[in-house]
Design a protein around this motif. Structure first.
Motif, mmCIF file in Angstrom:
data_model
loop_
_atom_site.group_PDB
_atom_site.id
_atom_site.type_symbol
_atom_site.label_atom_id
_atom_site.label_comp_id
_atom_site.label_asym_id
_atom_site.label_seq_id
_atom_site.Cartn_x
_atom_site.Cartn_y
_atom_site.Cartn_z
ATOM 1 N N GLY A 284 0.794 -1.219 0.000
ATOM 2 C CA GLY A 284 0.000 0.000 0.000
ATOM 3 C C GLY A 284 0.829 1.272 0.000
ATOM 4 O O GLY A 284 0.301 2.365 0.210
ATOM 5 N N SER B 173 -2.962 5.856 -10.373
ATOM 6 C CA SER B 173 -4.412 5.805 -10.200
ATOM 7 C C SER B 173 -4.791 5.620 -8.728
ATOM 8 O O SER B 173 -5.713 6.263 -8.226
ATOM 9 C CB SER B 173 -4.997 4.671 -11.059
ATOM 10 O OG SER B 173 -6.394 4.674 -10.998
ATOM 11 N N LYS B 174 -4.059 4.760 -8.033
ATOM 12 C CA LYS B 174 -4.305 4.562 -6.598
ATOM 13 C C LYS B 174 -4.072 5.854 -5.818
ATOM 14 O O LYS B 174 -4.710 6.088 -4.799
ATOM 15 C CB LYS B 174 -3.409 3.455 -6.042
ATOM 16 C CG LYS B 174 -3.786 2.070 -6.477
ATOM 17 C CD LYS B 174 -5.039 1.624 -5.756
ATOM 18 C CE LYS B 174 -5.268 0.141 -5.985
ATOM 19 N NZ LYS B 174 -6.473 -0.316 -5.294
ATOM 20 N N ASN B 175 -3.160 6.692 -6.321
ATOM 21 C CA ASN B 175 -2.859 7.976 -5.690
ATOM 22 C C ASN B 175 -3.778 9.088 -6.207
ATOM 23 O O ASN B 175 -3.567 10.252 -5.897
ATOM 24 C CB ASN B 175 -1.396 8.366 -5.928
ATOM 25 C CG ASN B 175 -0.531 8.115 -4.729
ATOM 26 O OD1 ASN B 175 -0.947 7.486 -3.775
ATOM 27 N ND2 ASN B 175 0.687 8.611 -4.784
ATOM 28 N N TYR C 66 2.039 3.410 -2.215
ATOM 29 C CA TYR C 66 1.925 3.751 -3.629
ATOM 30 C C TYR C 66 2.936 4.802 -4.076
ATOM 31 O O TYR C 66 3.457 4.718 -5.182
ATOM 32 C CB TYR C 66 0.493 4.200 -3.954
ATOM 33 C CG TYR C 66 -0.524 3.156 -3.564
ATOM 34 C CD1 TYR C 66 -0.428 1.851 -4.057
ATOM 35 C CD2 TYR C 66 -1.554 3.448 -2.691
ATOM 36 C CE1 TYR C 66 -1.332 0.874 -3.686
ATOM 37 C CE2 TYR C 66 -2.479 2.483 -2.321
ATOM 38 C CZ TYR C 66 -2.361 1.197 -2.819
ATOM 39 O OH TYR C 66 -3.262 0.238 -2.455
ATOM 40 N N SER D 289 -0.366 2.593 -10.019
ATOM 41 C CA SER D 289 0.057 3.287 -8.800
ATOM 42 C C SER D 289 -0.413 4.737 -8.800
ATOM 43 O O SER D 289 -0.908 5.240 -7.787
ATOM 44 C CB SER D 289 1.577 3.224 -8.649
ATOM 45 O OG SER D 289 2.005 1.887 -8.529
#
Length: 94
Positions: free
Chosen positions: A20, A51-53, A22, A49
């Motif tokens: 997790g 996108s996760k951020n 990122y 990554s």
């Protein structure tokens, strides 16, 4: 040499992503793509990554690069489509 270093950086990025972390993953994937600009897996992982951020614009660029390098990869196309949905949702919230 740069290919093996790129793969090493990619694996470090995957480890960070799984934890997790990122932003750390972004750092490793970015370095991997600089060492081997043809590493489509690193470009895709960098996009995921980002996108996760919630940096959907950067993610979009990465997914396009991954698809340019590996146009037949359905997973990359699917990631691009998902990212576009996130971009629309995020822009509507503003």
């Amino acid at each position: 040499m740069s290919f093996s270093l790129s793969q090493y950086l990619f694996k470090k990025g995957i480890a960070c992503f799984r934890e997790g972390r990122y932003q750390d993953a972004i750092g490793f994937f970015t370095k991997a793509t600089k060492k081997d600009p043809l590493n489509h897996k690193a470009w895709n992982a960098l996009g995921v990554s980002y996108s996760k951020n919630r940096d959907f614009s950067e993610a979009n660029t990465c997914f396009h690069t991954a698809l340019r390098l590996e146009p037949e990869c359905d997973a990359y196309l699917e990631n691009l489509k998902k990212n576009r949905v996130h971009m629309r949702i995020h822009s509507q919230k503003r």
